[in-house]
Design a protein around this motif. Structure first.
Motif, PDB file in Angstrom:
ATOM      1  N   ARG B 448       0.924  -1.213  -0.069  1.00 24.39           N
ATOM      2  CA  ARG B 448      -0.060   0.072   0.022  1.00 24.39           C
ATOM      3  C   ARG B 448       0.777   1.342  -0.070  1.00 24.39           C
ATOM      4  O   ARG B 448       0.418   2.293   0.610  1.00 24.39           O
ATOM      5  CB  ARG B 448      -1.143  -0.189   1.094  1.00 24.39           C
ATOM      6  CG  ARG B 448      -1.869  -1.204   1.196  1.00 24.39           C
ATOM      7  CD  ARG B 448      -3.168  -1.028   2.525  1.00 24.39           C
ATOM      8  NE  ARG B 448      -3.552   0.187   2.419  1.00 24.39           N
ATOM      9  CZ  ARG B 448      -4.286   0.831   3.645  1.00 24.39           C
ATOM     10  NH1 ARG B 448      -4.508   0.117   4.304  1.00 24.39           N
ATOM     11  NH2 ARG B 448      -5.037   1.841   3.295  1.00 24.39           N
ATOM     12  N   GLY B 449       2.172   1.166  -0.766  1.00 29.19           N
ATOM     13  CA  GLY B 449       3.012   2.362  -0.940  1.00 29.19           C
ATOM     14  C   GLY B 449       2.464   3.414  -1.073  1.00 29.19           C
ATOM     15  O   GLY B 449       1.855   3.645  -2.186  1.00 29.19           O
ATOM     16  N   GLY B 450       2.688   4.487  -0.316  1.00 28.84           N
ATOM     17  CA  GLY B 450       2.168   5.789  -0.553  1.00 28.84           C
ATOM     18  C   GLY B 450       0.993   6.243   0.062  1.00 28.84           C
ATOM     19  O   GLY B 450       0.493   7.439  -0.057  1.00 28.84           O
ATOM     20  N   ASP B 451       0.044   5.219   0.305  1.00 29.41           N
ATOM     21  CA  ASP B 451      -1.341   5.662   0.876  1.00 29.41           C
ATOM     22  C   ASP B 451      -1.547   6.698   2.155  1.00 29.41           C
ATOM     23  O   ASP B 451      -2.364   7.417   2.040  1.00 29.41           O
ATOM     24  CB  ASP B 451      -1.808   4.124   1.349  1.00 29.41           C
ATOM     25  CG  ASP B 451      -2.808   3.455   0.084  1.00 29.41           C
ATOM     26  OD1 ASP B 451      -2.573   3.947  -1.201  1.00 29.41           O
ATOM     27  OD2 ASP B 451      -3.144   2.398   0.438  1.00 29.41           O
ATOM     28  N   PHE B 452      -0.633   6.210   2.973  1.00 27.39           N
ATOM     29  CA  PHE B 452      -0.572   7.178   4.265  1.00 27.39           C
ATOM     30  C   PHE B 452      -0.176   8.510   3.705  1.00 27.39           C
ATOM     31  O   PHE B 452      -0.877   9.545   4.264  1.00 27.39           O
ATOM     32  CB  PHE B 452       0.310   6.498   5.095  1.00 27.39           C
ATOM     33  CG  PHE B 452       0.438   7.679   6.441  1.00 27.39           C
ATOM     34  CD1 PHE B 452      -0.565   7.838   7.196  1.00 27.39           C
ATOM     35  CD2 PHE B 452       1.770   8.224   6.542  1.00 27.39           C
ATOM     36  CE1 PHE B 452      -0.405   8.843   8.377  1.00 27.39           C
ATOM     37  CE2 PHE B 452       2.060   8.884   7.983  1.00 27.39           C
ATOM     38  CZ  PHE B 452       0.955   9.284   8.642  1.00 27.39           C
ATOM     39  N   ARG B 453       0.678   8.703   2.873  1.00 31.16           N
ATOM     40  CA  ARG B 453       1.215  10.024   2.560  1.00 31.16           C
ATOM     41  C   ARG B 453       0.079  10.627   1.810  1.00 31.16           C
ATOM     42  O   ARG B 453      -0.096  12.002   1.915  1.00 31.16           O
ATOM     43  CB  ARG B 453       2.411  10.030   1.666  1.00 31.16           C
ATOM     44  CG  ARG B 453       3.592   9.562   2.327  1.00 31.16           C
ATOM     45  CD  ARG B 453       4.659   9.287   1.389  1.00 31.16           C
ATOM     46  NE  ARG B 453       5.986   8.515   2.013  1.00 31.16           N
ATOM     47  CZ  ARG B 453       7.156   9.192   2.458  1.00 31.16           C
ATOM     48  NH1 ARG B 453       6.907  10.415   2.475  1.00 31.16           N
ATOM     49  NH2 ARG B 453       8.091   8.605   2.998  1.00 31.16           N
TER      50      ARG B 453
END
Lengths: 252, 466
Positions: B448-453
């Motif tokens: 889920r790379g980038g989701d939090f950002r």
């Protein structure tokens, strides 16, 4: 191996170090950390240029690489605000690992790395031993098994996690047997020693399931990623989440 | 090629693994119980013991001199052996001088370390181990797999077979019968021998007293009927004063076997005095260096605090899965993973450079160590040493590309998002064998790379700091 005895910065304005694992896999944990810290009265800054604490290279013995990453982290998290991490393992890298890898390095080579050790907190440790929170609102009727991650040995995290989770109405905490045993992840350890690692994780899962919990909770997603990865493969997965996700859920 | 310890663990029988694991788990639990029952703060005691030992090795040159003087005053002869070979020659010289043909031995890791038995046998000197476990190891031509429990890897059926094969009675798996038979056999050996060889758990620099702990009393028997007593002792076994022994003896048995004290604790000061009816007329102490003074000058010197209790082996999950023989040297488990690459000269480092990798760095060993040795730190330092010297061991992953990525924030963020492609690839077929092996037993969570950002950017009161 963080030690509780270190005097560290306390402030309600904090910097969040999301960890590379949450950056890549566990956005929900990072979000929950923000929500929980805000509920505890904090203003949370998230430096955009953050990457990783450098532990993968450090554990591999490649201190040249891990020092570079630590220096980058020190630059990104400059200032004097507390650095809050939803991982006892990454926190231990700042509190202990950096000291080891810069042991014989000249001061000027450390470029603020030492300051990380004076400001870094694992999130539960910070809430309880930094901000003095001892209770958490909300209600959740759950039997929660706690897995202590190895890198929180000797730190305030284990007690803090139990204080907070145990204070939520309806939560029953379960202590799993042979708690001092590792889940078998250890980063690249699990890649180099897959058989031993699987054996370790399987024993851990046996101990967890023996308590018949509704869910497995830890302060480190790396352990949970490993244990769940094995459990799914062994067709005995159970709900698992980070302690801050439970706290966030209790907030409603 | 898998790491040798991983390979050994794969090949190990489930039965042996269970025996090693159960014994380790049982003793680990009992150790905690007995320490917590007897001491309000066992960790304070561990730290104190660690400080005393660290002080001693930091001033080892002067304590060694003091020990030599005290031992000499007590009537013992002191020898110094720089390496395994000179230690063996020294022992041989002493035996030849007294025309000794037969030797009895009490359990000693230092003599294991210098492979004394096969050497003496080759010189025509009958050498008999008198500790029951070590005796079984000897007749089986095996090696110990644990510091305190040398035959933890053996089943009683195997012991019964060995006894039968070596004329020690008919096949019988009853432990008491086995012990009685060994006892009868060994009593004769004690009486026939000309010298007794022991190790030494501690040496007091102040008094020249040597302390030996056993649970079988065999060290006493090895000495009492013999004219000559030779103690082979690592130079790091010195403690400054007799009173320091209180700290170490209280910790040693509790850490090793969860006993308050071993059954026998001997304090030996010099050879037999005229007023004593029996005992050795000559006492020799061979101080063994074998790489120890080299360790003193390096970054892992804390390892010399070790009092050989085996607690780190009992608690170590890797040891429990692989057993002691997986470590290919005299000392297995966490202590061996640090000591083996450092002891015995230059060849040890490339030879045993893979051992420090055999740890998830979980730190359980440090938590139980009676002298508070930061074993995980030593493992890391040795990994770093391997990396610096370009010693390639299985599991050495190139980390420089990762460091480049982790210090280039823009590239990092791009990679985080781009790697979402992983979710659509058949990862179990990836052309990287270690990854395939890993995924054979485990699933990976969704990338889920980038989701939090992205989440940060969408919320009110944006927290993102550019």
């Amino acid at each position: 191996m963080a030690t509780q005895s270190i005097e560290r910065a306390v402030n309600t304005e904090v910097q969040l170090m999301m960890t590379c694992l949450c950056d890549a896999f566990y956005a929900g944990v990072a979000e929950a950390t923000v929500r929980v810290l805000e509920a505890a009265g904090c203003r949370v800054h998230v430096p955009e240029d953050q990457t990783c604490c450098g532990q993968p290279a450090f554990n591999g013995g490649d201190f040249e690489s891990s020092r570079k990453i630590a220096q980058h982290t020190a630059k990104v998290f400059s200032g004097d605000l507390p650095i809050i991490v939803p991982s006892g393992s990454c926190a231990a890298m700042h509190l202990h690992g950096n000291g080891l890898q810069f042991e014989n390095a000249p001061d000027e080579g450390q470029m603020g790395v030492r300051s990380l050790a004076k400001r870094t907190w694992e999130v539960c440790d910070f809430l309880v031993h930094g901000l003095g929170k001892t209770t958490w609102p909300g209600r959740l009727d759950r039997r929660v098994a706690i897995h202590d991650s190895c890198h929180t040995r000797g730190s305030g995290t284990g007690a803090a996690m139990r204080t907070l989770l145990g204070s939520i109405a309806g939560v029953e905490l379960l202590e799993i047997g042979q708690a001092e045993q590792c889940c078998g992840f250890g980063g690249t350890f699990s890649v180099t020693f897959p058989h031993i690692s699987t054996g370790m994780g399987t024993l851990k899962l046996d101990e967890v399931h023996a308590k018949r919990p509704d869910m497995l909770v830890s302060g480190d997603m790396s352990c949970l990623m490993h244990l769940n990865g094995l459990a799914e493969n062994q067709e005995r997965a159970l709900p698992h989440c980070h302690a801050v996700e439970v706290l966030a859920e209790a907030l409603g | 090629m898998p790491n040798p310890i991983e390979q050994y663990a794969r090949d190990l029988s489930e039965e042996t693994r269970e025996a090693v694991r159960k014994s380790g788990a049982l003793t680990t639990g009992q150790r905690v119980e007995i320490l917590q029952k007897d001491y309000e703060d066992p960790d304070a005691l561990r730290r104190l013991a660690g400080e005393i030992k660290q002080h001693t090795i930091d001033h080892l040159d002067s304590y060694l001199e003091q020990a030599e003087a005290s031992l000499t005053k007590a009537g013992a002869k002191v020898h110094f052996a720089s390496d395994a070979d000179s230690a063996r020659q020294c022992v041989l010289g002493i035996l030849q001088q007294s025309d000794v043909q037969r030797v009895v031995k009490s359990k000693s890791m230092a003599t294991e370390e210098i492979h004394l038995n096969p050497f003496l046998e080759k010189q025509g000197i009958e050498t008999v181990e008198t500790d029951l476990g070590e005796f079984i190891i000897q007749i089986d031509e095996d090696t110990p797999s644990h510091i305190v429990r040398p035959i933890i890897h053996k089943k009683r059926e195997e012991v019964a077979e060995s006894f039968e094969k070596h004329g020690l009675g008919d096949y019988n798996t009853d432990p008491e019968t086995i012990t009685r038979r060994a006892r009868v056999h060994l009593r004769e050996k004690y009486m026939q021998s000309g010298a007794g060889i022991t190790g030494g758990n501690f040496v007091s620099a102040e008094s020249g007293r040597i302390v030996l702990v056993t649970n079988e009393g065999n060290a006493r028997f090895s000495m009492a009927p013999n004219k000559v007593h030779i103690a082979v002792i690592g130079i790091e076994k010195i403690v400054p004063r007799d009173r320091d022994l209180a700290v170490f003896l209280n910790l040693l048995a509790r850490s090793a076997t969860a006993q308050q004290l071993t059954v026998y604790t001997q304090f030996i000061k010099g050879p037999r005095m005229p007023s004593q009816p029996s005992g050795p007329e000559e006492m020799h102490v061979v101080f063994l260096d074998n790489g120890r003074s080299q360790i003193l000058g390096e970054s892992c010197r804390e390892i010399l605090r070790c009092i050989r209790c085996g607690a780190c082996q009992n608690v170590c999950p890797v040891y429990r899965h692989a057993s002691g023989h997986a470590y290919r040297a005299v000392y297995g488990g966490p202590i061996g993973a640090v000591l083996s690459p450092l002891l015995g000269g230059k060849a040890s480092f490339p030879e045993y450079a893979d051992l420090p990798k055999a740890s998830s760095l979980c730190g359980a060993c440090r938590e139980v160590c009676p002298v508070d040795i930061p074993i995980p730190d030593m493992l890391l330092k040795l990994r770093h040493k391997g990396k610096k010297q370009g010693v390639s061991t299985p599991g050495s992953f190139p980390m420089a590309p990762f460091a480049t990525l982790a210090t280039s924030p823009t590239a990092w963020r791009t990679a985080m998002t781009a790697a979402r492609a992983m979710n659509y690839l058949p990862m179990k077929l990836a052309p990287i064998k270690p990854l395939r092996d890993w995924l054979g037993d485990r699933t990976l969570p969704k990338w889920r790379g980038g989701d939090f950002r992205r989440w940060l950017k969408t919320r009110k009161g944006n927290n993102a700091d550019a």
